[in-house]
Design a protein around this motif. Structure first.
Motif, short mmCIF file in Angstrom:
data_model
loop_
_atom_site.label_atom_id
_atom_site.label_comp_id
_atom_site.label_asym_id
_atom_site.label_seq_id
_atom_site.Cartn_x
_atom_site.Cartn_y
_atom_site.Cartn_z
N GLY A 147 0.79 -1.22 0.00
CA GLY A 147 0.00 0.00 0.00
C GLY A 147 0.82 1.27 0.00
N SER A 148 0.12 2.36 -0.23
CA SER A 148 0.76 3.67 -0.40
C SER A 148 1.32 4.26 0.90
CB SER A 148 -0.21 4.65 -1.03
OG SER A 148 -1.35 4.82 -0.20
N ALA A 149 1.01 3.67 2.05
CA ALA A 149 1.63 4.10 3.30
C ALA A 149 2.83 3.23 3.64
CB ALA A 149 0.62 4.06 4.44
N VAL A 150 3.05 2.17 2.88
CA VAL A 150 4.17 1.25 3.12
C VAL A 150 5.35 1.58 2.21
CG1 VAL A 150 4.89 -1.17 3.12
CG2 VAL A 150 2.57 -0.56 3.86
N ASN A 151 5.10 1.71 0.93
CA ASN A 151 6.18 1.93 -0.04
C ASN A 151 7.08 3.13 0.28
OD1 ASN A 151 5.85 -0.30 -1.82
ND2 ASN A 151 4.06 0.69 -2.70
N PRO A 152 6.53 4.28 0.70
CA PRO A 152 7.41 5.43 0.97
C PRO A 152 8.46 5.15 2.06
CG PRO A 152 5.15 6.16 0.81
CD PRO A 152 5.12 4.66 0.81
N VAL A 153 8.16 4.28 2.99
CA VAL A 153 9.11 3.96 4.04
C VAL A 153 10.36 3.30 3.44
CG1 VAL A 153 9.46 2.50 6.09
CG2 VAL A 153 7.34 3.79 5.81
N TYR A 154 10.16 2.50 2.41
CA TYR A 154 11.27 1.80 1.75
C TYR A 154 11.86 2.62 0.60
CZ TYR A 154 9.83 -2.12 4.53
OH TYR A 154 9.52 -2.94 5.60
N GLN A 155 11.27 3.76 0.32
CA GLN A 155 11.69 4.67 -0.74
C GLN A 155 11.67 4.01 -2.12
OE1 GLN A 155 15.44 6.17 0.74
NE2 GLN A 155 14.38 7.68 2.00
N LYS A 156 10.80 3.02 -2.26
CA LYS A 156 10.60 2.36 -3.55
C LYS A 156 9.38 1.47 -3.43
CE LYS A 156 13.32 -1.78 -2.57
NZ LYS A 156 14.33 -2.69 -3.06
N SER A 157 8.89 0.99 -4.54
CA SER A 157 7.81 0.01 -4.51
C SER A 157 8.43 -1.33 -4.12
CB SER A 157 7.14 -0.11 -5.87
OG SER A 157 6.21 -1.17 -5.84
N ILE A 158 7.86 -1.97 -3.10
CA ILE A 158 8.38 -3.27 -2.69
C ILE A 158 7.61 -4.42 -3.32
CG2 ILE A 158 9.42 -2.41 -0.57
CD1 ILE A 158 6.97 -3.60 0.95
N ALA A 159 6.58 -4.11 -4.11
CA ALA A 159 5.87 -5.17 -4.84
C ALA A 159 6.86 -5.83 -5.79
CB ALA A 159 4.69 -4.59 -5.61
N GLY A 160 6.83 -7.16 -5.81
CA GLY A 160 7.76 -7.91 -6.65
C GLY A 160 9.04 -8.28 -5.94
N CYS A 161 9.18 -7.86 -4.69
CA CYS A 161 10.37 -8.19 -3.89
C CYS A 161 10.05 -9.36 -2.96
CB CYS A 161 10.79 -7.01 -3.02
SG CYS A 161 11.34 -5.56 -3.94
N TYR A 162 11.06 -9.98 -2.45
CA TYR A 162 10.92 -10.96 -1.37
C TYR A 162 11.13 -10.24 -0.05
CZ TYR A 162 11.08 -14.60 -4.89
OH TYR A 162 10.80 -15.40 -5.97
N LEU A 163 10.38 -10.63 0.96
CA LEU A 163 10.53 -10.03 2.28
C LEU A 163 11.98 -10.07 2.73
CD1 LEU A 163 9.21 -8.86 4.84
CD2 LEU A 163 8.89 -11.21 5.63
N GLU A 164 12.64 -11.17 2.47
CA GLU A 164 14.03 -11.35 2.89
C GLU A 164 14.97 -10.32 2.27
OE1 GLU A 164 11.83 -13.45 1.68
OE2 GLU A 164 12.21 -15.50 2.25
N ASP A 165 14.56 -9.72 1.14
CA ASP A 165 15.41 -8.76 0.45
C ASP A 165 15.21 -7.32 0.92
OD1 ASP A 165 16.46 -10.85 -1.04
OD2 ASP A 165 15.00 -10.59 -2.65
N ILE A 166 14.18 -7.06 1.72
CA ILE A 166 13.94 -5.69 2.17
C ILE A 166 14.17 -5.53 3.67
CG2 ILE A 166 12.33 -5.17 0.29
CD1 ILE A 166 10.06 -5.40 2.44
N VAL A 167 14.52 -6.61 4.34
CA VAL A 167 14.79 -6.58 5.79
C VAL A 167 16.30 -6.71 5.99
CG1 VAL A 167 14.40 -7.75 7.99
CG2 VAL A 167 12.54 -7.55 6.34
N ARG A 168 16.84 -5.90 6.87
CA ARG A 168 18.28 -5.97 7.15
C ARG A 168 18.65 -7.34 7.71
NH1 ARG A 168 21.14 -0.90 8.55
NH2 ARG A 168 21.98 -2.10 10.27
#
Length: 166
Positions: free
Chosen positions: A70-91
Protein backbone atom coordinates in the motif's frame (compact mmCIF):
# COMPACT_ATOMS: atom_id res chain seq x y z
CA UNK A 1 -15.94 -19.68 13.55
CA UNK A 2 -13.68 -16.99 15.00
CA UNK A 3 -9.95 -17.37 15.29
CA UNK A 4 -8.30 -16.34 18.54
CA UNK A 5 -4.63 -15.85 19.30
CA UNK A 6 -3.28 -14.81 22.67
CA UNK A 7 -0.55 -12.76 20.99
CA UNK A 8 -3.13 -10.66 19.16
CA UNK A 9 -4.95 -8.14 21.29
CA UNK A 10 -7.12 -5.60 19.54
CA UNK A 11 -6.68 -3.39 22.58
CA UNK A 12 -2.99 -3.09 21.72
CA UNK A 13 -3.53 -1.99 18.12
CA UNK A 14 -3.34 1.78 17.98
CA UNK A 15 -4.01 2.24 14.26
CA UNK A 16 -7.75 2.37 13.48
CA UNK A 17 -7.02 0.95 10.00
CA UNK A 18 -5.18 -2.08 11.41
CA UNK A 19 -7.90 -2.69 13.98
CA UNK A 20 -10.51 -2.60 11.21
CA UNK A 21 -8.45 -4.94 9.01
CA UNK A 22 -8.14 -7.51 11.81
CA UNK A 23 -11.87 -7.34 12.58
CA UNK A 24 -12.64 -7.78 8.87
CA UNK A 25 -10.27 -10.79 8.61
CA UNK A 26 -11.94 -12.34 11.67
CA UNK A 27 -15.35 -11.93 10.04
CA UNK A 28 -14.38 -13.86 6.90
CA UNK A 29 -15.62 -17.44 6.53
CA UNK A 30 -12.83 -19.85 7.51
CA UNK A 31 -11.83 -22.64 5.13
CA UNK A 32 -11.61 -24.65 7.49
CA UNK A 33 -9.45 -22.66 9.95
CA UNK A 34 -8.32 -19.51 8.16
CA UNK A 35 -10.13 -17.47 5.51
CA UNK A 36 -9.89 -18.43 1.88
CA UNK A 37 -8.11 -15.74 -0.15
CA UNK A 38 -11.04 -15.50 -2.55
CA UNK A 39 -13.23 -14.18 0.29
CA UNK A 40 -10.99 -11.16 0.85
CA UNK A 41 -12.42 -8.21 -1.04
CA UNK A 42 -10.41 -4.99 -0.79
CA UNK A 43 -13.58 -3.00 -1.54
CA UNK A 44 -14.81 -4.00 1.92
CA UNK A 45 -11.91 -2.23 3.68
CA UNK A 46 -11.01 0.86 1.63
CA UNK A 47 -9.69 2.71 4.69
CA UNK A 48 -7.11 -0.08 5.20
CA UNK A 49 -5.72 -0.37 1.67
CA UNK A 50 -2.80 2.01 2.13
CA UNK A 51 -1.52 -0.18 5.01
CA UNK A 52 -1.91 -3.58 3.32
CA UNK A 53 0.81 -5.86 2.04
CA UNK A 54 -0.32 -9.00 0.21
CA UNK A 55 2.17 -11.87 0.13
CA UNK A 56 2.49 -15.31 -1.36
CA UNK A 57 4.09 -17.94 0.86
CA UNK A 58 6.41 -19.98 -1.33
CA UNK A 59 7.10 -23.53 -0.17
CA UNK A 60 10.87 -23.44 -0.43
CA UNK A 61 12.42 -22.17 2.85
CA UNK A 62 9.53 -20.67 3.02
CA UNK A 63 9.97 -17.42 1.18
CA UNK A 64 7.57 -14.51 1.25
CA UNK A 65 6.89 -12.84 -2.08
CA UNK A 66 5.31 -9.39 -1.93
CA UNK A 67 2.53 -9.09 -4.49
CA UNK A 68 1.23 -5.68 -3.46
CA UNK A 69 2.13 -2.98 -0.95
CA UNK A 70 0.00 0.00 0.00
CA UNK A 71 0.76 3.67 -0.40
CA UNK A 72 1.63 4.10 3.30
CA UNK A 73 4.17 1.25 3.12
CA UNK A 74 6.18 1.93 -0.04
CA UNK A 75 7.41 5.43 0.97
CA UNK A 76 9.11 3.96 4.04
CA UNK A 77 11.27 1.80 1.75
CA UNK A 78 11.69 4.67 -0.74
CA UNK A 79 10.60 2.36 -3.55
CA UNK A 80 7.81 0.01 -4.51
CA UNK A 81 8.38 -3.27 -2.69
CA UNK A 82 5.87 -5.17 -4.84
CA UNK A 83 7.76 -7.91 -6.65
CA UNK A 84 10.37 -8.19 -3.89
CA UNK A 85 10.92 -10.96 -1.37
CA UNK A 86 10.53 -10.03 2.28
CA UNK A 87 14.03 -11.35 2.89
CA UNK A 88 15.41 -8.76 0.45
CA UNK A 89 13.94 -5.69 2.17
CA UNK A 90 14.79 -6.58 5.79
CA UNK A 91 18.28 -5.97 7.15
CA UNK A 92 20.31 -9.12 7.74
CA UNK A 93 20.55 -8.50 11.49
CA UNK A 94 16.73 -8.32 11.78
CA UNK A 95 15.76 -11.15 9.44
CA UNK A 96 15.59 -13.93 12.04
CA UNK A 97 13.22 -11.97 14.30
CA UNK A 98 11.03 -10.77 11.44
CA UNK A 99 10.79 -14.16 9.76
CA UNK A 100 9.92 -15.89 13.05
CA UNK A 101 6.62 -13.93 13.18
CA UNK A 102 5.75 -14.85 9.60
CA UNK A 103 6.73 -18.49 10.09
CA UNK A 104 4.62 -18.70 13.26
CA UNK A 105 1.57 -17.27 11.47
CA UNK A 106 1.97 -19.71 8.56
CA UNK A 107 2.81 -22.86 10.54
CA UNK A 108 0.08 -22.36 13.15
CA UNK A 109 -2.48 -20.61 10.92
CA UNK A 110 -2.95 -17.86 13.49
CA UNK A 111 -2.64 -14.08 13.37
CA UNK A 112 0.49 -12.51 14.80
CA UNK A 113 0.53 -8.93 16.07
CA UNK A 114 3.67 -7.04 17.01
CA UNK A 115 4.70 -3.52 17.92
CA UNK A 116 8.39 -3.06 17.22
CA UNK A 117 11.00 -0.93 15.52
CA UNK A 118 13.44 -2.02 12.89
CA UNK A 119 16.26 -0.40 11.05
CA UNK A 120 15.59 -0.02 7.35
CA UNK A 121 18.21 -0.68 4.68
CA UNK A 122 19.02 3.06 4.65
CA UNK A 123 19.75 2.93 8.41
CA UNK A 124 16.61 4.76 9.56
CA UNK A 125 15.03 3.31 12.70
CA UNK A 126 11.31 3.03 12.02
CA UNK A 127 8.78 2.03 14.72
CA UNK A 128 5.76 0.09 13.48
CA UNK A 129 2.83 -2.10 14.41
CA UNK A 130 2.06 -5.10 12.23
CA UNK A 131 -0.67 -7.73 12.00
CA UNK A 132 0.11 -10.85 9.95
CA UNK A 133 -3.15 -12.51 8.92
CA UNK A 134 -2.83 -15.91 7.22
CA UNK A 135 -5.13 -16.94 4.39
CA UNK A 136 -5.39 -19.94 2.09
CA UNK A 137 -5.93 -20.44 -1.61
CA UNK A 138 -5.98 -24.24 -1.44
CA UNK A 139 -8.20 -24.70 1.62
CA UNK A 140 -5.55 -26.39 3.77
CA UNK A 141 -2.29 -24.44 4.10
CA UNK A 142 -1.55 -20.79 4.84
CA UNK A 143 -0.11 -19.93 1.43
CA UNK A 144 -1.19 -16.26 1.39
CA UNK A 145 -0.67 -13.51 3.92
CA UNK A 146 -2.67 -10.36 4.42
CA UNK A 147 -0.35 -8.07 6.35
CA UNK A 148 -1.44 -4.79 7.85
CA UNK A 149 1.41 -2.49 8.81
CA UNK A 150 1.38 0.97 10.27
CA UNK A 151 4.71 2.77 10.37
CA UNK A 152 4.91 5.55 12.94
CA UNK A 153 6.53 8.92 12.29
CA UNK A 154 6.23 8.87 8.50
CA UNK A 155 6.11 12.36 7.05
CA UNK A 156 2.48 12.94 6.00
CA UNK A 157 3.51 14.43 2.65
CA UNK A 158 5.14 11.09 1.68
CA UNK A 159 2.08 8.91 2.33
CA UNK A 160 0.01 8.22 -0.78
CA UNK A 161 2.67 9.86 -2.94
CA UNK A 162 3.59 7.94 -6.08
CA UNK A 163 6.85 6.10 -5.47
CA UNK A 164 8.26 7.16 -8.82
CA UNK A 165 8.33 10.77 -7.56
CA UNK A 166 10.27 10.07 -4.37
Amino acid sequence: MRRENSTLSLADISSPALGELVRYWQSLEPAPVIPHRQHFNPVDVPQCLRHIVLMDVLETKPRYYIRLAGSAVNPVYQKSIAGCYLEDIVREEDIVDVLSDYEHAVANQVPVFRVNASRLMNGTLRPYERAILPMTSNGTTADKLLVGINFFNVAPHLVDRPVSKL
